[in-house]
Design a protein around this motif. Structure first.
Motif, short mmCIF file in Angstrom:
data_model
loop_
_atom_site.label_atom_id
_atom_site.label_comp_id
_atom_site.label_asym_id
_atom_site.label_seq_id
_atom_site.Cartn_x
_atom_site.Cartn_y
_atom_site.Cartn_z
N UNK A 7 0.80 -1.22 0.00
CA UNK A 7 0.00 0.00 0.00
C UNK A 7 0.84 1.28 0.00
N UNK A 8 1.88 1.41 0.81
CA UNK A 8 2.67 2.65 0.75
C UNK A 8 3.23 2.92 -0.65
N UNK A 9 3.72 1.88 -1.30
CA UNK A 9 4.25 2.05 -2.66
C UNK A 9 3.13 2.43 -3.63
N UNK A 10 1.98 1.77 -3.49
CA UNK A 10 0.85 2.04 -4.37
C UNK A 10 0.34 3.48 -4.18
N UNK A 11 0.23 3.92 -2.94
CA UNK A 11 -0.22 5.28 -2.67
C UNK A 11 0.74 6.31 -3.24
N UNK B 229 1.62 10.34 -7.57
CA UNK B 229 2.31 10.79 -8.79
C UNK B 229 1.32 10.86 -9.96
N UNK B 230 0.46 9.85 -10.05
CA UNK B 230 -0.54 9.83 -11.11
C UNK B 230 -1.42 11.08 -11.04
N UNK B 231 -1.98 11.35 -9.86
CA UNK B 231 -2.88 12.49 -9.73
C UNK B 231 -2.15 13.83 -9.84
N UNK B 232 -0.91 13.89 -9.44
CA UNK B 232 -0.14 15.13 -9.66
C UNK B 232 0.04 15.36 -11.16
N UNK B 233 0.27 14.30 -11.90
CA UNK B 233 0.42 14.42 -13.34
C UNK B 233 -0.90 14.81 -14.00
N UNK B 234 -1.99 14.22 -13.53
CA UNK B 234 -3.31 14.53 -14.09
C UNK B 234 -3.75 15.95 -13.73
N UNK B 235 -3.65 16.29 -12.46
CA UNK B 235 -4.21 17.56 -11.99
C UNK B 235 -3.28 18.75 -12.18
N UNK C 141 3.98 15.65 -14.78
CA UNK C 141 4.87 14.77 -15.55
C UNK C 141 5.71 13.84 -14.70
N UNK C 142 5.22 13.48 -13.51
CA UNK C 142 6.00 12.63 -12.61
C UNK C 142 5.54 11.17 -12.61
N UNK C 143 4.49 10.86 -13.37
CA UNK C 143 3.96 9.50 -13.41
C UNK C 143 4.33 8.86 -14.74
N UNK C 144 4.82 7.63 -14.68
CA UNK C 144 5.20 6.95 -15.92
C UNK C 144 4.63 5.54 -16.00
N UNK C 145 3.59 5.27 -15.23
CA UNK C 145 3.00 3.94 -15.23
C UNK C 145 2.07 3.71 -16.41
N UNK C 146 1.47 2.52 -16.41
CA UNK C 146 0.53 2.15 -17.46
C UNK C 146 -0.75 1.65 -16.80
#
Length: 143
Positions: A55-59, A64-70, A74-79
């Motif tokens: 969970x800590x890693x996932x959070x 990062x995902x939401x920082x990139x979206x909102x 540009x800090x998220x590179x997942x799929x």
């Protein structure tokens, strides 16, 4: 797009978000609060708890995902689509529940209605995209 232009566009998005109370600190709080709720939810909890090993890693990844979206950080590179395809317990109905809970969390902690709307526009788009990618498969459709 030139790097100068991209930087200026990114700054403009960050300024607009900051004007309605959205920054990295708010996103971190939102992600933590929302997923605390999700983990306890009778339908969503088992799906997430069964799929997330750390969970800590996932959070951290979700932040990062939401920082990139909102914030266009540009800090998220997942799929995300590939990650969700691996979770066999996801059902189409879960997306409506997820979105409802997301909005309720925002209404409880967001600095104002503008922040709620800002996130809900993006969350709705993302949820719909994932749902279509997971459950609408034209190659499996019967004609």
């Amino acid at each position: 797009m030139s790097s100068e232009h991209a930087l200026a566009a990114r700054q403009k998005i960050r300024q607009e978000a900051a004007a309605i109370g959205i920054d990295e600190a708010f996103i971190s709080r939102l992600v933590d609060e929302f997923y605390d709720r999700v983990r306890l939810h009778p339908h969503l909890g088992p799906v997430f708890n069964g799929a997330v090993e750390d969970w800590p890693e996932h959070l951290a990844k979700l932040k990062q995902f939401w920082e990139s979206v909102a914030l266009n950080a540009g800090v998220y590179s997942g799929r995300p689509m590939q990650a969700h395809l691996k979770v066999r317990t996801i059902e189409a109905a879960h997306f409506g529940e997820w979105l409802y809970m997301f909005e309720q969390t925002l209404r409880d902690i967001a600095p104002g209605e503008a922040a709620v709307e800002y996130f809900m526009i993006r969350a709705s788009r993302i949820g719909e995209s994932l749902k279509l990618g997971l459950f609408f498969r034209p190659d499996n459709a019967t004609h």
